[in-house]
Design a protein around this motif. Sequence first.
Motif, PDB file in Angstrom:
ATOM      1  N   ARG A 118     -11.459  11.924  29.825  1.00  0.00           N
ATOM      2  CA  ARG A 118     -10.924  12.431  28.683  1.00  0.00           C
ATOM      3  C   ARG A 118     -11.295  13.931  28.484  1.00  0.00           C
ATOM      4  O   ARG A 118     -12.639  14.233  29.080  1.00  0.00           O
ATOM      5  CB  ARG A 118     -11.184  11.874  27.237  1.00  0.00           C
ATOM      6  N   ARG A 119     -10.883  14.993  28.087  1.00  0.00           N
ATOM      7  CA  ARG A 119     -11.169  16.254  27.719  1.00  0.00           C
ATOM      8  C   ARG A 119     -12.024  16.211  26.761  1.00  0.00           C
ATOM      9  O   ARG A 119     -11.988  15.321  25.774  1.00  0.00           O
ATOM     10  CB  ARG A 119      -9.818  17.244  27.509  1.00  0.00           C
ATOM     11  N   ALA A 120     -12.896  17.061  26.923  1.00  0.00           N
ATOM     12  CA  ALA A 120     -13.891  17.301  25.647  1.00  0.00           C
ATOM     13  C   ALA A 120     -13.113  17.337  24.382  1.00  0.00           C
ATOM     14  O   ALA A 120     -12.073  17.959  24.190  1.00  0.00           O
ATOM     15  CB  ALA A 120     -14.751  18.485  25.907  1.00  0.00           C
ATOM     16  N   ALA A 121     -13.584  16.991  23.157  1.00  0.00           N
ATOM     17  CA  ALA A 121     -13.129  17.241  21.947  1.00  0.00           C
ATOM     18  C   ALA A 121     -12.842  18.529  21.488  1.00  0.00           C
ATOM     19  O   ALA A 121     -13.752  19.338  21.758  1.00  0.00           O
ATOM     20  CB  ALA A 121     -14.087  16.639  20.753  1.00  0.00           C
ATOM     21  N   ASN A 122     -11.721  18.666  20.888  1.00  0.00           N
ATOM     22  CA  ASN A 122     -11.220  20.209  20.382  1.00  0.00           C
ATOM     23  C   ASN A 122     -12.193  20.337  19.239  1.00  0.00           C
ATOM     24  O   ASN A 122     -11.743  19.952  18.052  1.00  0.00           O
ATOM     25  CB  ASN A 122      -9.755  20.104  20.245  1.00  0.00           C
ATOM     26  N   LEU A 123     -13.208  21.451  19.219  1.00  0.00           N
ATOM     27  CA  LEU A 123     -13.926  21.853  18.007  1.00  0.00           C
ATOM     28  C   LEU A 123     -12.963  22.436  17.031  1.00  0.00           C
ATOM     29  O   LEU A 123     -13.458  22.659  15.831  1.00  0.00           O
ATOM     30  CB  LEU A 123     -15.118  22.746  18.370  1.00  0.00           C
ATOM     31  N   ARG A 124     -11.757  23.007  17.264  1.00  0.00           N
ATOM     32  CA  ARG A 124     -10.934  23.682  16.543  1.00  0.00           C
ATOM     33  C   ARG A 124     -10.061  22.654  15.325  1.00  0.00           C
ATOM     34  O   ARG A 124      -9.687  23.043  14.253  1.00  0.00           O
ATOM     35  CB  ARG A 124     -10.015  24.748  17.027  1.00  0.00           C
ATOM     36  N   GLY A 125     -10.106  21.480  15.897  1.00  0.00           N
ATOM     37  CA  GLY A 125      -9.375  20.563  15.136  1.00  0.00           C
ATOM     38  C   GLY A 125      -8.658  19.388  15.832  1.00  0.00           C
ATOM     39  O   GLY A 125      -8.573  19.599  17.173  1.00  0.00           O
ATOM     40  N   PRO A 126      -8.578  18.507  15.198  1.00  0.00           N
ATOM     41  CA  PRO A 126      -7.852  17.226  16.017  1.00  0.00           C
ATOM     42  C   PRO A 126      -6.563  17.438  16.331  1.00  0.00           C
ATOM     43  O   PRO A 126      -5.701  18.231  16.064  1.00  0.00           O
ATOM     44  CB  PRO A 126      -8.031  15.973  14.877  1.00  0.00           C
ATOM     45  N   ARG A 127      -6.176  16.697  17.799  1.00  0.00           N
ATOM     46  CA  ARG A 127      -4.833  16.987  18.300  1.00  0.00           C
ATOM     47  C   ARG A 127      -4.092  15.560  18.148  1.00  0.00           C
ATOM     48  O   ARG A 127      -4.505  14.562  18.771  1.00  0.00           O
ATOM     49  CB  ARG A 127      -5.173  17.142  19.621  1.00  0.00           C
ATOM     50  N   PHE A 128      -3.269  15.541  17.214  1.00  0.00           N
ATOM     51  CA  PHE A 128      -2.406  14.602  16.953  1.00  0.00           C
ATOM     52  C   PHE A 128      -1.105  14.605  17.997  1.00  0.00           C
ATOM     53  O   PHE A 128      -0.881  15.713  18.511  1.00  0.00           O
ATOM     54  CB  PHE A 128      -1.784  14.350  15.615  1.00  0.00           C
ATOM     55  N   ALA A 147      -5.479   8.310   9.041  1.00  0.00           N
ATOM     56  CA  ALA A 147      -5.351   9.527  10.081  1.00  0.00           C
ATOM     57  C   ALA A 147      -6.390  10.323   9.752  1.00  0.00           C
ATOM     58  O   ALA A 147      -7.281  10.923  10.843  1.00  0.00           O
ATOM     59  CB  ALA A 147      -4.003  10.040  10.232  1.00  0.00           C
ATOM     60  N   LEU A 148      -6.681  10.787   8.502  1.00  0.00           N
ATOM     61  CA  LEU A 148      -7.688  11.760   8.054  1.00  0.00           C
ATOM     62  C   LEU A 148      -9.075  11.029   8.459  1.00  0.00           C
ATOM     63  O   LEU A 148      -9.917  11.738   9.056  1.00  0.00           O
ATOM     64  CB  LEU A 148      -7.658  12.020   6.842  1.00  0.00           C
ATOM     65  N   SER A 149      -9.043   9.826   8.153  1.00  0.00           N
ATOM     66  CA  SER A 149     -10.443   9.268   8.580  1.00  0.00           C
ATOM     67  C   SER A 149     -10.693   9.065   9.693  1.00  0.00           C
ATOM     68  O   SER A 149     -11.817   9.239  10.384  1.00  0.00           O
ATOM     69  CB  SER A 149     -10.494   7.964   7.988  1.00  0.00           C
ATOM     70  N   LEU A 150      -9.643   8.826  10.744  1.00  0.00           N
ATOM     71  CA  LEU A 150      -9.966   8.707  12.105  1.00  0.00           C
ATOM     72  C   LEU A 150     -10.226  10.190  12.798  1.00  0.00           C
ATOM     73  O   LEU A 150     -10.904  10.162  13.846  1.00  0.00           O
ATOM     74  CB  LEU A 150      -8.606   8.236  12.848  1.00  0.00           C
ATOM     75  N   ALA A 151      -9.674  11.163  12.118  1.00  0.00           N
ATOM     76  CA  ALA A 151      -9.797  12.577  12.786  1.00  0.00           C
ATOM     77  C   ALA A 151     -11.242  13.036  12.597  1.00  0.00           C
ATOM     78  O   ALA A 151     -11.744  14.037  13.128  1.00  0.00           O
ATOM     79  CB  ALA A 151      -9.122  13.402  12.043  1.00  0.00           C
ATOM     80  N   GLU A 152     -12.419  12.231  11.826  1.00  0.00           N
ATOM     81  CA  GLU A 152     -13.522  12.727  11.867  1.00  0.00           C
ATOM     82  C   GLU A 152     -14.338  12.560  13.122  1.00  0.00           C
ATOM     83  O   GLU A 152     -14.170  11.436  13.858  1.00  0.00           O
ATOM     84  CB  GLU A 152     -14.323  11.820  10.536  1.00  0.00           C
TER      85      GLU A 152
END
Length: 616
Positions: free
Chosen positions: A422-432, A571-576
């Motif tokens: 997987r690519r590194a997590a996007n620090l700018r915000g989640p990718r749905f 979705a908001l909870s998972l995005a943490e």
Amino acid sequence: MTDARDWLRRGLDLHRAGSLEAAAEAYQRAIDLADLSDAWHMLGMLRHQLGDSADALRCLQQALDRQPGNAAILANRAVVLLAGDDFEGARRDAERASTLNPDSYAAWFNLAQALDGMDRHGQALQALLQAQRLRPDADIAGQVLRAKFRHGRELSLGGQPSAALAVWNDYFDDGGNDPDAHLLRANVLSDLARHETARSDYQAACAQAPDNPDYASAALIASCFQPETDGLQQHALAQSWAARFCAGHALRSLSTRHTGSRRIGFYSPRFAAGPMASLVLPLLHELRALGVELHLYSGFDYNDAQTPRFRALAPHWRDVQALDDAALVQCLRADELDVLVDLCGHAPGNRLRAFAARMATLQVSWGDWFASTGVPAMDLFLSDPVLSPHGDEAAFSERLLRLPHTRFAYAPPQAWQEIPQRRAANLRGPRFASFNRLSKLTDATLACWAELLAQLPAARLHLQAAALDELATLAYTRQRFVDCGIAAERIHARGFSNYAETLAHYGEIDIALDPFPFNGCVTSFDALWMGVPVVALRGRTLVGRQSAALLHAHGCADWVAEQPDQYVEIALSLAEPAALHAARERLLGARTDSPLFDIHSFARDWLAAVESALQN
């Protein structure tokens, strides 16, 4: 007469009077006297009238040798070439004629006929419209309307819904009213998730052709996108369909064979990539290993890279597209099947009227269908406890048989057996993301997703669908989000990708958003296998509970919402970041023990269920 021009004029007079043989002699005298190009030209057209295309082309070539830039001769040679179905040759001549003389009605008209014969319907329509502009008095309005129909159909089937819709609207504005056109416009409206508008076209097609079962089936499928529709309403529609189109079919009983291995047949018009390859092909592998004698019946002359894999599995493969219902019934009864599985339901290419006459001892609805067929002779519908909760029996004509864990199991491609990088997590915000076709992105789905994106201003939504390759559809889709208050640049879109590319793209996203009321299925399997959590809303119909059922079977029922606001909360909870990391670890750990990916156990459960039904 000694002047060649006099003989030419005499030939023209005789030609107009219908004295063709005398006219031919006059044209020949003009040629003998002065080798006139016009005489060769007219003699060529006369030979064409007499049915001698070869000599006509010879004469016209003589005329062109003497006047190479004569647009009229080129346009007329195109007529002769069209008569011989030499569409490419006719196109060359008519195109050159239209270049030499842009005001030539005949050149543009003949160019339109040639392009149409080459199935280049859009260009044919433009040429015909140019001819109409040059000669408004020409009686070709009917031909223009038919050309619009062919172009609309070409665009509809070619994955360009926005362009197709524009042509269909023009067609109907000009007075077109073909039921096929209503159906095709309804389909492209549905492709654009404009389901309310599509409904009127489906109704119009059915009203104009009440004896066409395919139109009625299409309207039944369209009901799956209506949020107010429940299973009982779908069942009523299916029963109405069966009452209209299966009346009079003999429900002949067939006895069970008692010798040899179990003989199970599968019917589908799509033994190819997609749900068949992901969900059915793995089961067939297992059934064959369990000693089942497989019979596959293909209802469409379509092949892709996956089709040979189906053929290789089945010792008995039949192409049955050309068989009418009576012949199909006779063919399959002769094969003495114990079980016949319909993988199609009401989808295009279905043979439900043949199933109504009974072709096997036990007939089962499964695969790429998600409601009752309504057909009395369809004995069994395979489901699971979440897809079909207690009390759902009333929504089926078939006996509802629930498999213990899941209606489907999934075997990923060999190339994706390893845990994905997987690519590194996007620090700018989640990718749905949603990789479902656009028809599933209903207004209710967009409103829910827009609310989610509004609460996470740094989040982005990735969409992938073949229709997004069309720039107009891409712009339309982004505008739908803009209308919901979401900036267009937050919607990242990708068009067609092959299956391997699609799986790789899951490595670029964080959370998959399931549409409603028509859920994803293979897309949800793909995401879960690739370690991407899926958020789903439990719906009122079986197709609206597909992802909920998968998540329950996978031990992720906490990602299933009962209401849109809960969907957003999940979705908001998972995005943490911490929750997202835990979800990924949870999914990757479930790969080895989830019933979704245990095709061996699933095949045994599937076969045991069918055996039980057969015995009872």
